[in-house]
Design a protein around this motif. Structure first.
Motif, PDB file in Angstrom:
ATOM      1  N   ALA A 184      27.180  56.786   6.483  1.00 32.73           N
ATOM      2  CA  ALA A 184      26.960  58.099   6.957  1.00 32.73           C
ATOM      3  C   ALA A 184      28.230  58.378   8.148  1.00 32.73           C
ATOM      4  O   ALA A 184      28.386  59.502   8.861  1.00 32.73           O
ATOM      5  CB  ALA A 184      25.985  57.934   8.127  1.00 32.73           C
ATOM      6  N   GLY A 185      29.387  57.658   7.983  1.00 28.94           N
ATOM      7  CA  GLY A 185      30.724  57.735   8.638  1.00 28.94           C
ATOM      8  C   GLY A 185      30.271  57.720  10.156  1.00 28.94           C
ATOM      9  O   GLY A 185      30.986  58.302  10.829  1.00 28.94           O
ATOM     10  N   LEU A 186      29.602  56.787  10.592  1.00 25.59           N
ATOM     11  CA  LEU A 186      29.294  56.264  11.785  1.00 25.59           C
ATOM     12  C   LEU A 186      30.063  55.180  12.583  1.00 25.59           C
ATOM     13  O   LEU A 186      30.050  55.136  13.787  1.00 25.59           O
ATOM     14  CB  LEU A 186      27.802  55.836  11.834  1.00 25.59           C
ATOM     15  CG  LEU A 186      26.436  56.767  11.579  1.00 25.59           C
ATOM     16  CD1 LEU A 186      25.115  56.344  11.699  1.00 25.59           C
ATOM     17  CD2 LEU A 186      26.444  58.230  12.476  1.00 25.59           C
ATOM     18  N   ILE A 187      30.808  54.462  11.990  1.00 28.43           N
ATOM     19  CA  ILE A 187      31.430  53.538  12.408  1.00 28.43           C
ATOM     20  C   ILE A 187      32.672  54.134  13.388  1.00 28.43           C
ATOM     21  O   ILE A 187      33.665  54.792  12.900  1.00 28.43           O
ATOM     22  CB  ILE A 187      32.249  52.256  11.378  1.00 28.43           C
ATOM     23  CG1 ILE A 187      32.585  51.121  12.165  1.00 28.43           C
ATOM     24  CG2 ILE A 187      33.112  53.061  10.657  1.00 28.43           C
ATOM     25  CD1 ILE A 187      32.704  50.046  11.112  1.00 28.43           C
ATOM     26  N   HIS A 212      32.910  57.188   5.260  1.00 23.20           N
ATOM     27  CA  HIS A 212      32.789  58.544   5.039  1.00 23.20           C
ATOM     28  C   HIS A 212      33.280  59.418   6.239  1.00 23.20           C
ATOM     29  O   HIS A 212      33.067  59.208   7.417  1.00 23.20           O
ATOM     30  CB  HIS A 212      31.314  59.038   4.471  1.00 23.20           C
ATOM     31  CG  HIS A 212      31.089  58.383   3.345  1.00 23.20           C
ATOM     32  ND1 HIS A 212      30.634  59.076   2.372  1.00 23.20           N
ATOM     33  CD2 HIS A 212      30.545  57.129   3.190  1.00 23.20           C
ATOM     34  CE1 HIS A 212      30.166  58.493   1.283  1.00 23.20           C
ATOM     35  NE2 HIS A 212      30.299  57.124   1.532  1.00 23.20           N
ATOM     36  N   TYR A 213      33.984  60.537   5.728  1.00 23.03           N
ATOM     37  CA  TYR A 213      34.611  61.496   6.875  1.00 23.03           C
ATOM     38  C   TYR A 213      33.585  62.379   7.647  1.00 23.03           C
ATOM     39  O   TYR A 213      33.909  63.235   8.544  1.00 23.03           O
ATOM     40  CB  TYR A 213      35.490  62.511   6.128  1.00 23.03           C
ATOM     41  CG  TYR A 213      36.814  62.652   6.891  1.00 23.03           C
ATOM     42  CD1 TYR A 213      37.827  61.767   7.005  1.00 23.03           C
ATOM     43  CD2 TYR A 213      36.835  63.832   7.728  1.00 23.03           C
ATOM     44  CE1 TYR A 213      38.826  61.970   7.853  1.00 23.03           C
ATOM     45  CE2 TYR A 213      37.909  64.088   8.589  1.00 23.03           C
ATOM     46  CZ  TYR A 213      38.901  63.216   8.396  1.00 23.03           C
ATOM     47  OH  TYR A 213      39.868  63.561   9.327  1.00 23.03           O
ATOM     48  N   ALA A 245      32.980  62.930   2.138  1.00 16.74           N
ATOM     49  CA  ALA A 245      33.471  61.917   1.404  1.00 16.74           C
ATOM     50  C   ALA A 245      34.501  60.907   1.990  1.00 16.74           C
ATOM     51  O   ALA A 245      34.215  60.619   3.197  1.00 16.74           O
ATOM     52  CB  ALA A 245      34.329  62.615   0.276  1.00 16.74           C
ATOM     53  N   GLN A 246      35.562  60.154   1.292  1.00 22.07           N
ATOM     54  CA  GLN A 246      36.397  59.329   2.079  1.00 22.07           C
ATOM     55  C   GLN A 246      37.519  60.091   2.762  1.00 22.07           C
ATOM     56  O   GLN A 246      37.688  61.104   2.354  1.00 22.07           O
ATOM     57  CB  GLN A 246      36.727  58.367   1.146  1.00 22.07           C
ATOM     58  CG  GLN A 246      35.704  57.149   0.820  1.00 22.07           C
ATOM     59  CD  GLN A 246      34.554  57.749  -0.117  1.00 22.07           C
ATOM     60  OE1 GLN A 246      34.736  58.472  -1.021  1.00 22.07           O
ATOM     61  NE2 GLN A 246      33.458  57.802   0.577  1.00 22.07           N
ATOM     62  N   PRO A 247      38.190  59.356   3.545  1.00 18.45           N
ATOM     63  CA  PRO A 247      39.590  59.862   4.035  1.00 18.45           C
ATOM     64  C   PRO A 247      40.507  60.122   3.086  1.00 18.45           C
ATOM     65  O   PRO A 247      40.403  59.350   1.820  1.00 18.45           O
ATOM     66  CB  PRO A 247      40.138  58.667   4.818  1.00 18.45           C
ATOM     67  CG  PRO A 247      39.045  57.666   5.223  1.00 18.45           C
ATOM     68  CD  PRO A 247      38.094  57.812   3.774  1.00 18.45           C
TER      69      PRO A 247
END
Length: 458
Positions: A184-187, A212-213, A245-247
């Motif tokens: 979920a891009g939470l880190i 994830h972004y 998506a990813q960076p």
């Protein structure tokens, strides 16, 4: 020189899964696959996740053929897949015979690295997968799903110690590397630093970060993870990066240029590949989310719900002509999740929690309980990170066919073998083990696909 950060490219799997609903066709991958092979990526994630299902259900492509073709075009780069542990690339726990044959087929078709996760972080659901991958002589990357109950790492469940103990256990089980999967891009950057630096101290195997972004933090978190000594991070070519998506790989390379963590990849070559994808993406523009101007979803910082899960919630509420009740569903999801022992919100638990939360809002709490929620409370998905609500569990298991007392053994131990039945059901149609597995994973959709593939009537 130094300690170069390695990059896994996700363009051909999670990049398009997260941005254009997994619709990138094999024909649009083939022209640049040989050029991607020359870049020197640590690996390329090209398969697994939703790609298998979408190939069969929507694209009318054979997923096995896609994999074999990409392997021929990218022989020098390790190919990687995302495997949902005992769920494989489906939405329930499959029996061990299906898991073993699927992994053997994937290994012989071209997968070198198996990234294996379980939606509940129940390591028992990874046992057979890890063992089988090792038997095939391939790389078993065990995965911890990163989740939160607070704004930052901590609270009653997802503490630093929770992740460290899980990681140690996975290393003991034979994992060749460990992935932190932040779906979920939470880190946050400082949590990424603390978690990675701690894992690097206590583990002997490489550590990889997949994020994830969605929230907008991914690139910063990857840089902090890089400072903490992470071995590998996941990125995508810019046209299929960012959003959920990813960076993007290009700015990461530019940011690390000349440092001891410089990945040393050819940025000019990557620019050319990005330009190709930019042109190809014109065909897929209708799948892009254009409902808002921002390419990030800052609301995820508050509600912590992954992008794909929100799409499903909206679709469900639209069907019930109750879209105006979405705010109530956002409030209900944390309550439902707590009742279910705080499962990380990733396929399939995100769908299980989400659908039940919608039903709770529309009809009253647990007045209607889905079959998947009943199976979940019985233990068919595994052991949740925290204890479930015993009253809700009792309600869900009232009259449950397998029994009203939940199991606590490894979930697959109560499942009957299915491969022989699948072979029987596809006799006269299936030509090889790959065909049989398509049916075993998705009986109805799979059978329809096989009939079309071979021109069988009826």
């Amino acid at each position: 020189m130094g300690n170069p950060l390695r990059i896994t490219d996700t363009t051909f799997r999670d990049g398009h899964q997260s941005t254009i609903a997994t619709r990138l066709k094999t024909e649009d991958m083939l022209p640049i696959a040989p050029e991607m092979n020359k870049v020197g990526f640590h690996s390329m994630e090209v398969w697994g996740g939703a790609t298998f299902d979408v190939c069969v259900r929507f694209l009318q492509e054979d997923p096995w053929e896609r994999l074999r073709t990409l392997k021929k075009l990218m022989p020098d780069t390790p190919l990687q897949m995302l495997l949902r542990g005992q769920n494989l690339v489906g939405y329930r726990n499959y029996p061990d015979d299906v898991v073993k044959e699927f992994i053997h087929e994937a290994a012989s078709s071209g997968i070198d690295i198996f990234r294996i996760f379980d939606a509940l972080n129940d390591e028992r659901n990874l046992e057979v997968s890890i063992k089988t991958v090792k038997e095939c002589g391939k790389h078993a990357q065990a995965t911890i799903c990163y989740s939160l109950t607070e704004r930052r790492m901590g609270g009653e469940v997802f503490t630093l110690d929770y992740y460290v103990q899980k990681a140690k256990k996975l290393q003991e089980m034979g994992a060749d590397s460990l992935c932190i999967k932040d779906m979920a891009g939470l880190i946050s950057p400082y949590d990424a630093y603390e978690l990675v630096s701690t894992l690097k101290r206590v583990l002997d195997i490489p550590v990889q970060l997949h994020t994830h972004y969605t929230s907008g933090m991914a690139s910063i978190s990857c840089l902090k993870a890089s400072e903490a000594g992470v071995d590998v991070i996941d990125c995508a070519l810019a046209p299929l990066a960012l959003r959920s998506a990813q960076p993007a790989v290009e700015p990461i390379l530019a940011a690390l240029h000349g440092t001891e963590r410089d990945p040393g990849l050819d940025l000019d070559q990557i620019f050319k590949l990005g330009q190709y994808m930019e042109e190809v993406m014109q065909k897929y523009k209708d799948f892009l989310n254009t409902t808002r101007v921002a390419v990030i979803d800052t609301n995820v910082l508050k509600h912590q719900i992954p992008g794909g899960m929100i799409t499903n919630l909206v679709a469900q509420l639209k069907e019930a002509k109750a879209l105006d009740r979405l705010p109530e569903v956002y409030e209900e999801i944390p309550r439902t999740r707590k009742d279910m022992g705080y499962p990380p919100l990733v396929t399939p638990t995100s769908q299980i929690v989400g659908v039940q939360a919608v039903l709770n809002v529309l009809f009253g709490r647990y007045k209607v309980i889905t079959q998947q929620v009943k199976d979940y409370f019985y233990g068919l998905y595994g052991r949740p990170p925290a204890p479930v609500n015993p009253e809700v569990q009792k309600l869900a298991l009232k009259g449950y066919p397998r029994g009203e007392e939940p199991i606590d053994c490894r979930a697959a131990d109560v499942l009957e073998p299915e491969m022989e039945k699948a072979r029987e059901a596809t006799k006269g149609i299936a030509k090889d083990r790959g065909d049989v597995l398509i049916y075993a994973l998705y009986p109805q959709v799979g059978l329809d696909f096989l009939k079309k593939k071979y021109g069988v009537e009826g």
